[in-house]
Design a protein around this motif. Structure first.
Motif, mmCIF file in Angstrom:
data_model
loop_
_atom_site.group_PDB
_atom_site.id
_atom_site.type_symbol
_atom_site.label_atom_id
_atom_site.label_comp_id
_atom_site.label_asym_id
_atom_site.label_seq_id
_atom_site.Cartn_x
_atom_site.Cartn_y
_atom_site.Cartn_z
ATOM 1 N N LEU A 140 -1.947 -86.732 -16.628
ATOM 2 C CA LEU A 140 -1.407 -87.839 -15.839
ATOM 3 C C LEU A 140 -1.949 -89.180 -16.319
ATOM 4 C CD1 LEU A 140 0.189 -88.872 -13.331
ATOM 5 C CD2 LEU A 140 -1.930 -88.563 -12.017
ATOM 6 N N MET A 141 -3.225 -89.232 -16.651
ATOM 7 C CA MET A 141 -3.870 -90.498 -16.979
ATOM 8 C C MET A 141 -4.136 -90.619 -18.482
ATOM 9 S SD MET A 141 -6.441 -90.332 -13.694
ATOM 10 C CE MET A 141 -7.261 -91.903 -13.947
ATOM 11 N N GLU A 142 -5.101 -89.828 -18.983
ATOM 12 C CA GLU A 142 -5.453 -89.906 -20.390
ATOM 13 C C GLU A 142 -6.338 -88.716 -20.747
ATOM 14 O OE1 GLU A 142 -6.851 -93.198 -23.672
ATOM 15 O OE2 GLU A 142 -7.088 -93.657 -21.549
ATOM 16 N N ASP A 143 -6.283 -88.309 -22.013
ATOM 17 C CA ASP A 143 -7.146 -87.233 -22.488
ATOM 18 C C ASP A 143 -8.558 -87.802 -22.661
ATOM 19 O OD1 ASP A 143 -8.380 -85.088 -23.576
ATOM 20 O OD2 ASP A 143 -7.198 -85.033 -25.428
ATOM 21 N N PHE A 144 -9.346 -87.719 -21.603
ATOM 22 C CA PHE A 144 -10.679 -88.317 -21.617
ATOM 23 C C PHE A 144 -11.593 -87.687 -22.669
ATOM 24 C CE2 PHE A 144 -9.157 -89.013 -17.220
ATOM 25 C CZ PHE A 144 -9.186 -90.397 -17.214
ATOM 26 N N SER A 145 -11.322 -86.436 -23.038
ATOM 27 C CA SER A 145 -12.159 -85.772 -24.026
ATOM 28 C C SER A 145 -12.043 -86.425 -25.401
ATOM 29 C CB SER A 145 -11.792 -84.290 -24.142
ATOM 30 O OG SER A 145 -10.481 -84.124 -24.662
ATOM 31 N N ALA A 146 -10.957 -87.171 -25.626
ATOM 32 C CA ALA A 146 -10.749 -87.833 -26.916
ATOM 33 C C ALA A 146 -11.380 -89.222 -26.958
ATOM 34 C CB ALA A 146 -9.255 -87.937 -27.217
ATOM 35 N N LEU A 147 -12.009 -89.647 -25.851
ATOM 36 C CA LEU A 147 -12.572 -90.996 -25.767
ATOM 37 C C LEU A 147 -14.087 -90.964 -25.873
ATOM 38 C CD1 LEU A 147 -10.572 -92.413 -22.705
ATOM 39 C CD2 LEU A 147 -10.036 -92.703 -25.137
ATOM 40 N N PRO A 148 -14.690 -91.982 -26.496
ATOM 41 C CA PRO A 148 -16.151 -92.107 -26.402
ATOM 42 C C PRO A 148 -16.542 -92.403 -24.961
ATOM 43 C CG PRO A 148 -15.196 -94.062 -27.420
ATOM 44 C CD PRO A 148 -14.088 -93.064 -27.297
ATOM 45 N N ARG A 149 -17.789 -92.137 -24.628
ATOM 46 C CA ARG A 149 -18.238 -92.244 -23.248
ATOM 47 C C ARG A 149 -17.946 -93.604 -22.625
ATOM 48 N NH1 ARG A 149 -24.477 -92.647 -21.311
ATOM 49 N NH2 ARG A 149 -24.004 -93.314 -19.195
ATOM 50 N N ARG A 150 -18.191 -94.693 -23.332
ATOM 51 C CA ARG A 150 -18.035 -96.019 -22.728
ATOM 52 C C ARG A 150 -16.581 -96.291 -22.343
ATOM 53 N NH1 ARG A 150 -16.427 -100.512 -24.828
ATOM 54 N NH2 ARG A 150 -18.107 -101.714 -23.875
ATOM 55 N N ARG A 152 -14.547 -94.201 -21.058
ATOM 56 C CA ARG A 152 -14.145 -93.406 -19.897
ATOM 57 C C ARG A 152 -14.447 -94.127 -18.587
ATOM 58 N NH1 ARG A 152 -16.981 -87.766 -21.903
ATOM 59 N NH2 ARG A 152 -15.784 -87.531 -23.833
ATOM 60 N N ASN A 153 -14.903 -95.357 -18.662
ATOM 61 C CA ASN A 153 -15.259 -96.110 -17.463
ATOM 62 C C ASN A 153 -14.018 -96.831 -16.926
ATOM 63 O OD1 ASN A 153 -16.230 -98.589 -15.933
ATOM 64 N ND2 ASN A 153 -18.106 -97.399 -16.130
ATOM 65 N N LEU A 154 -13.593 -96.490 -15.703
ATOM 66 C CA LEU A 154 -12.343 -97.019 -15.174
ATOM 67 C C LEU A 154 -12.441 -98.480 -14.766
ATOM 68 C CD1 LEU A 154 -10.892 -94.054 -13.066
ATOM 69 C CD2 LEU A 154 -10.554 -94.625 -15.484
ATOM 70 N N VAL A 155 -13.607 -98.940 -14.311
ATOM 71 C CA VAL A 155 -13.701 -100.347 -13.943
ATOM 72 C C VAL A 155 -13.698 -101.218 -15.209
ATOM 73 C CG1 VAL A 155 -16.231 -100.481 -13.832
ATOM 74 C CG2 VAL A 155 -14.864 -102.009 -12.436
ATOM 75 N N ARG A 156 -14.312 -100.736 -16.280
ATOM 76 C CA ARG A 156 -14.250 -101.462 -17.557
ATOM 77 C C ARG A 156 -12.804 -101.520 -18.044
ATOM 78 N NH1 ARG A 156 -17.921 -98.856 -20.391
ATOM 79 N NH2 ARG A 156 -19.553 -100.448 -20.481
ATOM 80 N N ARG A 157 -12.109 -100.393 -17.942
ATOM 81 C CA ARG A 157 -10.725 -100.347 -18.398
ATOM 82 C C ARG A 157 -9.834 -101.252 -17.540
ATOM 83 N NH1 ARG A 157 -8.042 -96.363 -21.453
ATOM 84 N NH2 ARG A 157 -5.797 -96.730 -21.453
ATOM 85 N N LEU A 169 -4.273 -99.640 -15.953
ATOM 86 C CA LEU A 169 -4.713 -98.332 -15.465
ATOM 87 C C LEU A 169 -3.562 -97.328 -15.367
ATOM 88 C CD1 LEU A 169 -7.422 -98.934 -12.719
ATOM 89 C CD2 LEU A 169 -7.709 -97.925 -14.980
ATOM 90 N N TYR A 170 -2.946 -97.055 -16.509
ATOM 91 C CA TYR A 170 -1.951 -95.993 -16.617
ATOM 92 C C TYR A 170 -0.717 -96.249 -15.756
ATOM 93 C CZ TYR A 170 -6.509 -94.162 -17.938
ATOM 94 O OH TYR A 170 -7.770 -94.022 -18.478
ATOM 95 N N GLY A 171 -0.391 -97.515 -15.532
ATOM 96 C CA GLY A 171 0.779 -97.840 -14.734
ATOM 97 C C GLY A 171 0.626 -97.515 -13.265
ATOM 98 N N ASP A 172 -0.591 -97.475 -12.772
ATOM 99 C CA ASP A 172 -0.884 -97.158 -11.372
ATOM 100 C C ASP A 172 -0.489 -98.339 -10.494
ATOM 101 O OD1 ASP A 172 -1.946 -96.495 -8.911
ATOM 102 O OD2 ASP A 172 -4.025 -96.418 -9.594
ATOM 103 N N SER A 173 0.373 -98.085 -9.495
ATOM 104 C CA SER A 173 0.819 -99.153 -8.599
ATOM 105 C C SER A 173 -0.316 -99.718 -7.770
ATOM 106 C CB SER A 173 1.925 -98.627 -7.663
ATOM 107 O OG SER A 173 1.412 -97.607 -6.809
ATOM 108 N N GLY A 174 -1.388 -98.949 -7.606
ATOM 109 C CA GLY A 174 -2.537 -99.429 -6.839
ATOM 110 C C GLY A 174 -3.646 -99.977 -7.706
ATOM 111 N N ALA A 175 -3.336 -100.294 -8.974
ATOM 112 C CA ALA A 175 -4.377 -100.701 -9.917
ATOM 113 C C ALA A 175 -5.077 -101.987 -9.502
ATOM 114 C CB ALA A 175 -3.781 -100.854 -11.321
ATOM 115 N N ASP A 176 -4.318 -102.958 -8.994
ATOM 116 C CA ASP A 176 -4.941 -104.231 -8.620
ATOM 117 C C ASP A 176 -5.895 -104.053 -7.444
ATOM 118 O OD1 ASP A 176 -3.545 -105.467 -10.636
ATOM 119 O OD2 ASP A 176 -2.001 -106.299 -9.332
ATOM 120 N N GLU A 177 -5.485 -103.259 -6.459
ATOM 121 C CA GLU A 177 -6.364 -103.015 -5.315
ATOM 122 C C GLU A 177 -7.567 -102.178 -5.740
ATOM 123 O OE1 GLU A 177 -8.299 -103.188 -2.001
ATOM 124 O OE2 GLU A 177 -6.491 -104.362 -2.385
ATOM 125 N N PHE A 178 -7.333 -101.237 -6.660
ATOM 126 C CA PHE A 178 -8.460 -100.463 -7.194
ATOM 127 C C PHE A 178 -9.479 -101.391 -7.842
ATOM 128 C CE2 PHE A 178 -10.521 -98.827 -10.994
ATOM 129 C CZ PHE A 178 -11.204 -97.724 -10.498
#
Length: 286
Positions: A140-150, A152-157, A169-178
């Motif tokens: 649904l979101m992203e293959d996190f296993s293919a990413l370096p650790r840094r 995988r941080n959603l607030v950074r992203r 944030l993957y086209g999430d309608s609640g991204a701004d509130e998140f």
């Protein structure tokens, strides 16, 4: 600290050092590694101590390390909570509160998210790092296993990107509130772990890299309202409407996030399809 105890401490440090790979801590692998794990000088660099002092610790020739040094070593060697406590006891300095957010996910939590094939589930640290996830969440979101650790941080992203196709944030309608809620929670996290360099480093990076984050941070808010419903604009299966439930894991300062769709809905079928295809590439017929 007698010689026997110093030997135990040195042996424990060496065993943990040999377990950590350069990739685990973001260092280049190199081509001349004669022994497994990190080099002594690399551990010393990560722990902000001299290589000579760390070598003496492993060789049972050093005096008792301070609590600060022990905390830095625990962080550098990626010790679990139990291992951190053991290190402190070996050094004759019983542990206090964890110096930083825990990254160790309990096995029962891992088992829980893996038994939810019809829902996307993942575990967040106190700094919004994705620590564990099931296949549906990755699809649904992203293959996190293919990413370096840094990465995988959603607030950074959320604040620094990447924003693929201009979507946050993957086209999430609640991204701004998140994003707004994440700032409030991160401020509370920074207050709980004032001496943790990863927490302070993340905040400094966001303050310098995002005017939006800096503005929200300056408001000093520490509470937010949840976003129970959201829709993901998935590039393969289209819009996926889900409810969002968050379960707290207080002893680890972590949260389990579960995205589920209404039974029998098109979104439920989309999640079922995503759980089947996982992160495989699915071609869309033209």
């Amino acid at each position: 600290m007698d010689h026997g105890v110093r030997q135990e401490l040195g042996a424990f440090l060496r065993s943990r050092r040999e377990r950590v790979t350069s990739a685990d801590v973001g260092l280049p692998a190199g081509t001349r590694r004669r022994t497994p794990g990190l080099r002594r000088e690399e551990v010393a660099q990560l722990a902000f101590i001299s290589a000579e002092y760390y070598t003496r610790l492993e060789q049972a020739r050093a005096t008792r390390p301070s609590r600060e040094v022990l905390a830095q070593l625990a962080r550098a060697l990626r010790l679990s909570d139990a291992e951190r406590d053991h290190l402190h006891h070996l050094a004759g300095a019983p542990p206090g509160p964890p110096p930083g957010p825990s990254r160790e996910v309990r096995q029962s939590i891992l088992d829980l998210i893996r038994t939810l094939p019809g829902a996307a589930a993942f575990v967040l640290s106190a700094t919004y790092e994705v620590l564990a996830w099931n296949d549906t969440a990755a699809a649904l979101m992203e293959d996190f296993s293919a990413l370096p650790r840094r990465d995988r941080n959603l607030v950074r992203r959320a604040f620094l990107g990447p924003h693929r196709d201009g979507r946050r944030l993957y086209g999430d309608s609640g991204a701004d509130e998140f994003a707004r809620s994440a700032v409030r929670h991160l401020r509370a996290t920074a207050a709980r772990y004032p001496g943790d360099p990863e927490v302070t480093g993340l905040v400094e990076e966001l303050l310098s890299g995002s005017e939006e984050f800096a503005r929200l941070w300056a408001a000093h808010d520490v509470t937010g309202r949840p976003t129970p419903c959201r829709t993901f604009a998935h590039p393969l299966v289209g819009p996926v409407a889900v409810t969002s439930d968050v379960l707290s894991v207080p002893d680890r300062d972590q949260h389990v996030v579960i995205y589920a769709a209404a039974p029998g809905s098109p979104s439920a079928e989309a999640l079922r399809l995503l759980s089947v295809i996982g992160t495989q590439r699915m071609e869309v017929a033209g």
